[in-house]
Scaffold this motif. Structure first.
Motif, PDB file in Angstrom:
ATOM      1  N   ARG A 146      75.472 -40.559  12.309  1.00 10.42           N
ATOM      2  CA  ARG A 146      74.582 -41.894  12.258  1.00 10.42           C
ATOM      3  C   ARG A 146      73.233 -41.602  12.158  1.00 10.42           C
ATOM      4  NH1 ARG A 146      77.473 -44.739  17.246  1.00 10.42           N
ATOM      5  NH2 ARG A 146      77.131 -42.631  18.053  1.00 10.42           N
ATOM      6  N   SER A 147      72.410 -42.243  11.345  1.00 12.80           N
ATOM      7  CA  SER A 147      71.035 -42.115  11.138  1.00 12.80           C
ATOM      8  C   SER A 147      70.354 -43.207  11.792  1.00 12.80           C
ATOM      9  CB  SER A 147      70.576 -41.940   9.649  1.00 12.80           C
ATOM     10  OG  SER A 147      71.025 -43.224   8.997  1.00 12.80           O
ATOM     11  N   GLY A 148      68.976 -43.100  11.975  1.00 11.11           N
ATOM     12  CA  GLY A 148      68.208 -44.236  12.400  1.00 11.11           C
ATOM     13  C   GLY A 148      68.630 -44.342  13.914  1.00 11.11           C
ATOM     14  N   GLY A 149      68.720 -45.621  14.448  1.00 10.62           N
ATOM     15  CA  GLY A 149      69.150 -45.997  15.793  1.00 10.62           C
ATOM     16  C   GLY A 149      67.623 -46.262  16.408  1.00 10.62           C
ATOM     17  N   GLN A 150      67.881 -46.379  17.691  1.00  6.26           N
ATOM     18  CA  GLN A 150      66.434 -46.913  18.497  1.00  6.26           C
ATOM     19  C   GLN A 150      65.748 -45.575  18.468  1.00  6.26           C
ATOM     20  OE1 GLN A 150      69.332 -46.774  19.833  1.00  6.26           O
ATOM     21  NE2 GLN A 150      69.404 -46.442  21.840  1.00  6.26           N
ATOM     22  N   LEU A 151      64.523 -45.735  18.898  1.00  7.03           N
ATOM     23  CA  LEU A 151      63.240 -44.546  19.068  1.00  7.03           C
ATOM     24  C   LEU A 151      63.761 -44.047  20.544  1.00  7.03           C
ATOM     25  CD1 LEU A 151      60.270 -45.915  17.510  1.00  7.03           C
ATOM     26  CD2 LEU A 151      61.131 -43.668  17.225  1.00  7.03           C
ATOM     27  N   VAL A 152      63.989 -42.786  20.696  1.00  9.44           N
ATOM     28  CA  VAL A 152      63.997 -42.402  22.163  1.00  9.44           C
ATOM     29  C   VAL A 152      62.961 -41.282  22.344  1.00  9.44           C
ATOM     30  CG1 VAL A 152      66.504 -42.546  21.901  1.00  9.44           C
ATOM     31  CG2 VAL A 152      65.609 -40.297  21.115  1.00  9.44           C
ATOM     32  N   ASP A 153      62.694 -41.008  23.666  1.00 10.80           N
ATOM     33  CA  ASP A 153      61.594 -40.247  24.445  1.00 10.80           C
ATOM     34  C   ASP A 153      62.240 -38.888  24.703  1.00 10.80           C
ATOM     35  OD1 ASP A 153      60.060 -42.418  24.106  1.00 10.80           O
ATOM     36  OD2 ASP A 153      60.387 -42.965  25.904  1.00 10.80           O
ATOM     37  N   VAL A 154      61.368 -37.758  24.628  1.00 12.04           N
ATOM     38  CA  VAL A 154      61.498 -36.631  25.160  1.00 12.04           C
ATOM     39  C   VAL A 154      60.610 -36.284  26.392  1.00 12.04           C
ATOM     40  CG1 VAL A 154      62.184 -34.154  25.089  1.00 12.04           C
ATOM     41  CG2 VAL A 154      62.850 -35.677  23.175  1.00 12.04           C
ATOM     42  N   ARG A 155      60.912 -36.424  27.598  1.00 16.44           N
ATOM     43  CA  ARG A 155      59.765 -36.415  28.450  1.00 16.44           C
ATOM     44  C   ARG A 155      60.118 -35.459  29.625  1.00 16.44           C
ATOM     45  NH1 ARG A 155      57.695 -41.124  30.075  1.00 16.44           N
ATOM     46  NH2 ARG A 155      58.736 -42.300  28.514  1.00 16.44           N
ATOM     47  N   GLY A 156      59.147 -34.703  30.087  1.00 21.15           N
ATOM     48  CA  GLY A 156      59.474 -33.786  31.122  1.00 21.15           C
ATOM     49  C   GLY A 156      59.266 -32.267  30.748  1.00 21.15           C
ATOM     50  N   TYR A 203      69.627 -57.052  29.225  1.00 19.90           N
ATOM     51  CA  TYR A 203      70.178 -56.815  27.915  1.00 19.90           C
ATOM     52  C   TYR A 203      69.127 -56.335  27.035  1.00 19.90           C
ATOM     53  CZ  TYR A 203      74.590 -58.414  29.803  1.00 19.90           C
ATOM     54  OH  TYR A 203      75.954 -58.547  30.497  1.00 19.90           O
ATOM     55  N   LEU A 204      69.462 -55.267  25.989  1.00 17.77           N
ATOM     56  CA  LEU A 204      68.418 -54.766  24.972  1.00 17.77           C
ATOM     57  C   LEU A 204      69.166 -54.818  23.770  1.00 17.77           C
ATOM     58  CD1 LEU A 204      67.429 -51.694  27.303  1.00 17.77           C
ATOM     59  CD2 LEU A 204      66.278 -53.853  27.124  1.00 17.77           C
ATOM     60  N   SER A 205      67.986 -54.951  22.504  1.00 19.47           N
ATOM     61  CA  SER A 205      68.558 -54.660  21.338  1.00 19.47           C
ATOM     62  C   SER A 205      67.471 -54.202  20.554  1.00 19.47           C
ATOM     63  CB  SER A 205      68.937 -56.277  20.555  1.00 19.47           C
ATOM     64  OG  SER A 205      67.729 -57.284  20.623  1.00 19.47           O
ATOM     65  N   PHE A 206      67.678 -53.474  19.358  1.00 19.98           N
ATOM     66  CA  PHE A 206      66.971 -53.037  18.575  1.00 19.98           C
ATOM     67  C   PHE A 206      67.315 -53.053  16.991  1.00 19.98           C
ATOM     68  CE2 PHE A 206      67.446 -50.585  22.466  1.00 19.98           C
ATOM     69  CZ  PHE A 206      66.149 -50.412  22.956  1.00 19.98           C
ATOM     70  N   TRP A 207      66.337 -53.097  16.161  1.00 17.41           N
ATOM     71  CA  TRP A 207      66.895 -53.086  14.646  1.00 17.41           C
ATOM     72  C   TRP A 207      65.583 -52.799  13.791  1.00 17.41           C
ATOM     73  CZ3 TRP A 207      66.168 -57.466  17.572  1.00 17.41           C
ATOM     74  CH2 TRP A 207      65.354 -58.293  16.845  1.00 17.41           C
ATOM     75  N   THR A 208      65.715 -52.217  12.622  1.00 23.05           N
ATOM     76  CA  THR A 208      64.758 -51.934  11.833  1.00 23.05           C
ATOM     77  C   THR A 208      64.292 -53.351  10.917  1.00 23.05           C
ATOM     78  OG1 THR A 208      65.619 -49.726  11.470  1.00 23.05           O
ATOM     79  CG2 THR A 208      64.102 -50.543   9.720  1.00 23.05           C
ATOM     80  N   ASP A 254      56.736 -43.574   8.801  1.00 20.09           N
ATOM     81  CA  ASP A 254      55.453 -43.452   8.066  1.00 20.09           C
ATOM     82  C   ASP A 254      54.763 -45.178   8.053  1.00 20.09           C
ATOM     83  OD1 ASP A 254      55.487 -40.754   8.049  1.00 20.09           O
ATOM     84  OD2 ASP A 254      56.779 -40.973   5.919  1.00 20.09           O
ATOM     85  N   ASN A 255      55.045 -45.712   8.965  1.00 17.09           N
ATOM     86  CA  ASN A 255      54.410 -47.227   9.194  1.00 17.09           C
ATOM     87  C   ASN A 255      54.851 -48.191   8.153  1.00 17.09           C
ATOM     88  OD1 ASN A 255      52.721 -46.457  11.575  1.00 17.09           O
ATOM     89  ND2 ASN A 255      51.428 -45.413   9.824  1.00 17.09           N
ATOM     90  N   ASN A 256      55.927 -47.730   7.362  1.00 18.70           N
ATOM     91  CA  ASN A 256      56.427 -48.683   6.255  1.00 18.70           C
ATOM     92  C   ASN A 256      57.693 -49.658   6.870  1.00 18.70           C
ATOM     93  OD1 ASN A 256      55.174 -47.480   4.045  1.00 18.70           O
ATOM     94  ND2 ASN A 256      56.629 -45.802   4.296  1.00 18.70           N
ATOM     95  N   ALA A 257      57.894 -49.502   8.164  1.00 17.81           N
ATOM     96  CA  ALA A 257      58.888 -50.420   8.958  1.00 17.81           C
ATOM     97  C   ALA A 257      58.376 -50.424  10.272  1.00 17.81           C
ATOM     98  CB  ALA A 257      60.247 -49.884   8.755  1.00 17.81           C
ATOM     99  N   VAL A 258      59.249 -51.279  11.184  1.00 16.24           N
ATOM    100  CA  VAL A 258      59.109 -51.132  12.475  1.00 16.24           C
ATOM    101  C   VAL A 258      60.352 -51.261  13.321  1.00 16.24           C
ATOM    102  CG1 VAL A 258      56.791 -52.470  12.750  1.00 16.24           C
ATOM    103  CG2 VAL A 258      58.978 -53.604  12.898  1.00 16.24           C
ATOM    104  N   MET A 259      60.548 -50.626  14.292  1.00 16.23           N
ATOM    105  CA  MET A 259      61.576 -50.772  15.317  1.00 16.23           C
ATOM    106  C   MET A 259      61.451 -52.032  16.002  1.00 16.23           C
ATOM    107  SD  MET A 259      64.703 -49.956  16.006  1.00 16.23           S
ATOM    108  CE  MET A 259      64.692 -48.295  14.969  1.00 16.23           C
ATOM    109  N   ALA A 260      62.159 -53.179  15.787  1.00 17.58           N
ATOM    110  CA  ALA A 260      62.005 -54.459  16.402  1.00 17.58           C
ATOM    111  C   ALA A 260      62.614 -54.400  17.564  1.00 17.58           C
ATOM    112  CB  ALA A 260      62.346 -55.780  15.574  1.00 17.58           C
ATOM    113  N   PHE A 261      62.470 -55.003  18.875  1.00 17.55           N
ATOM    114  CA  PHE A 261      63.200 -54.489  20.014  1.00 17.55           C
ATOM    115  C   PHE A 261      63.092 -55.978  20.895  1.00 17.55           C
ATOM    116  CE2 PHE A 261      59.242 -52.304  20.819  1.00 17.55           C
ATOM    117  CZ  PHE A 261      58.749 -52.926  22.012  1.00 17.55           C
ATOM    118  N   THR A 262      64.047 -56.097  21.550  1.00 25.74           N
ATOM    119  CA  THR A 262      64.160 -57.389  22.544  1.00 25.74           C
ATOM    120  C   THR A 262      64.805 -56.993  23.810  1.00 25.74           C
ATOM    121  OG1 THR A 262      66.327 -58.480  22.135  1.00 25.74           O
ATOM    122  CG2 THR A 262      64.591 -59.005  20.654  1.00 25.74           C
ATOM    123  N   ALA A 263      64.171 -57.717  24.752  1.00 29.79           N
ATOM    124  CA  ALA A 263      64.942 -57.477  26.161  1.00 29.79           C
ATOM    125  C   ALA A 263      65.059 -58.764  26.844  1.00 29.79           C
ATOM    126  CB  ALA A 263      63.997 -56.521  26.804  1.00 29.79           C
TER     127      ALA A 263
END
Length: 403
Positions: free
Chosen positions: A39-49, A180-185, A213-222
């Motif tokens: 599966r490609s795409g999906g929500q943005l995730v962080d690598v921290r620490g 509850y959370l949701s995400f989409w391009t 490259d700023n051609n789309a956004v990850m829209a999200f709601t909570a």
């Protein structure tokens, strides 16, 4: 682990990263994934620490991961009129604040580990585990489509709604964190450039983060809510839920929601945690969200998946054939830190969707303080220390022995 047969269920982040480390130790690894392809795409995730960054460094895949990141310069809280009210930039709070150095689409991160393993690891798409039977010669696994096979170790890396966990422990109640959370391009109609904007009203939030490259956004709601029954696979019904819960919001919410029908990568789920008395039974274990989901509210979901996969592989290799002991050692080493991350996630919902206007004003004041007064970083010190608290074990000797 030379020749040890390992089956991993799930090809998101924890699964391919676990496959990567196990293959380094000489295991014969199979990954089964219900989706028909990676599966490609999906929500943005962080690598921290420090620990997660060190895992990437030791893997040799750090540059590939950074090349696949989504550029993220910062985040702003906005009002209904779109004016920015408070901001934070990447690198603030030592790189462990709201915006971190490595922000990457979930599918892009799993793709880096898949590309690094597909020549040595067997990937089986479009199938799932339906039964587990541990016998002296191995764990016998039944599949929905493929013929039964036996493995020395089976690991569930199949997420919050893990099928392996259900087979292992029966139905397990999730700890719902009230959100509850949701995400989409979606279309980048605001022209955001490497930036995130977030708008909140009491109990609900919408936002957009520039991607591709700023051609789309990850829209999200909570939105905040008591737990309710839903089928996480019925995306049309869940899109209706999001429209109803976010209806009437100001800023750009209406335009965002109007594009839901065209969203092909829509994701919706509860902010929930998995709290288990044990992460394994015999030679069957769990890793990542399947074992110890801390929820997206913790900000550490990807971090604990990467670190967990690294530690699990290392402890299995160190156990020298006693796979059940290796699974227990992995849990003993990792659980204290995981429990701290989960406790942090339980109290972090107010930052995502404050329940009152006063809470929204307080969140804005904190972010302004961090922006204007560097000494105010103490407000984020707990999260920064948590991100860096785990001391990563060194399994390099095991790798050298294998070579």
């Amino acid at each position: 682990m030379q020749g040890t047969r390992v089956l991993i269920s799930g090809a998101s982040i924890a699964g391919p990263s676990l496959a990567f480390w196990l293959a380094r130790y000489g295991a014969e690894v199979t990954v089964v994934e219900l989706a028909p392809e990676l599966r490609s795409g999906g929500q943005l995730v962080d690598v921290r620490g420090r620990a997660a960054h060190e895992v990437l460094a030791r893997s040799g895949l750090g540059e590939a991961v950074r090349a696949a990141t989504t550029a993220a310069d910062g985040l702003s809280l906005v009002g209904a009129d779109g004016r920015r009210q408070a901001s934070t930039r990447a690198g603030d709070q030592g790189g462990n604040g709201a915006v971190v150095e490595i922000e990457i689409l979930r599918g892009a991160l799993s793709g880096v580990f898949y590309d690094a393993t597909c020549a040595d690891v067997e990937y089986v798409f479009g199938d799932r585990i339906t039964a587990l039977d541990e016998q002296p010669d191995g764990v016998h696994v039944a599949f929905e489509r493929a013929q039964e096979r036996a493995f020395d170790v089976v690991i569930g890396a199949d997420g919050l709604h893990s099928g392996v966990r259900r087979l292992l422990f029966g139905p397990v109640a999730l700890r719902h964190l009230g959100m509850y959370l949701s995400f989409w391009t979606a279309e980048n109609h605001l022209g955001l450039r490497n930036w995130t904007e977030v708008y909140s009203e009491p109990g609900r939030t919408v936002g957009m983060r520039a991607i591709h490259d700023n051609n789309a956004v990850m829209a999200f709601t909570a939105f905040t809510s008591e737990a309710f029954a839903y089928d996480y696979r019925d995306l049309d019904a869940l899109k209706t839920v999001v429209r109803c819960k976010q209806a009437g919001m100001g800023w750009e919410a209406g335009r965002m929601l109007a594009g839901l029908d065209q969203a092909t990568d829509f994701y919706f789920d509860s902010a929930s945690q998995v709290l288990l008395p044990a992460w394994s039974r015999g030679r069957v274990g769990l890793v990542g969200d399947a074992a110890y989901s801390a929820s997206p509210l913790s900000g550490h979901g990807t971090t604990i998946a990467l670190v967990g996969a690294y530690v699990l592989a290392g402890e299995l290799a160190r156990a020298d054939g006693d796979h059940a002991a290796g699974l227990r050692a992995y849990e003993a080493r990792l659980r204290p830190w995981i429990e701290q991350v989960q406790r942090f996630g339980q109290g972090n919902g107010a930052a995502m969707a404050p329940r009152t206007w006063l809470g929204i004003l307080a969140r804005r004041a904190v972010l302004r303080g961090l922006e204007l007064l560097p000494a105010a970083d103490f407000a984020m010190r707990g999260q920064v220390q948590l991100s860096n608290r785990f001391e990563l074990p060194d399994y390099e000797l095991l790798e050298r022995q294998r070579r």
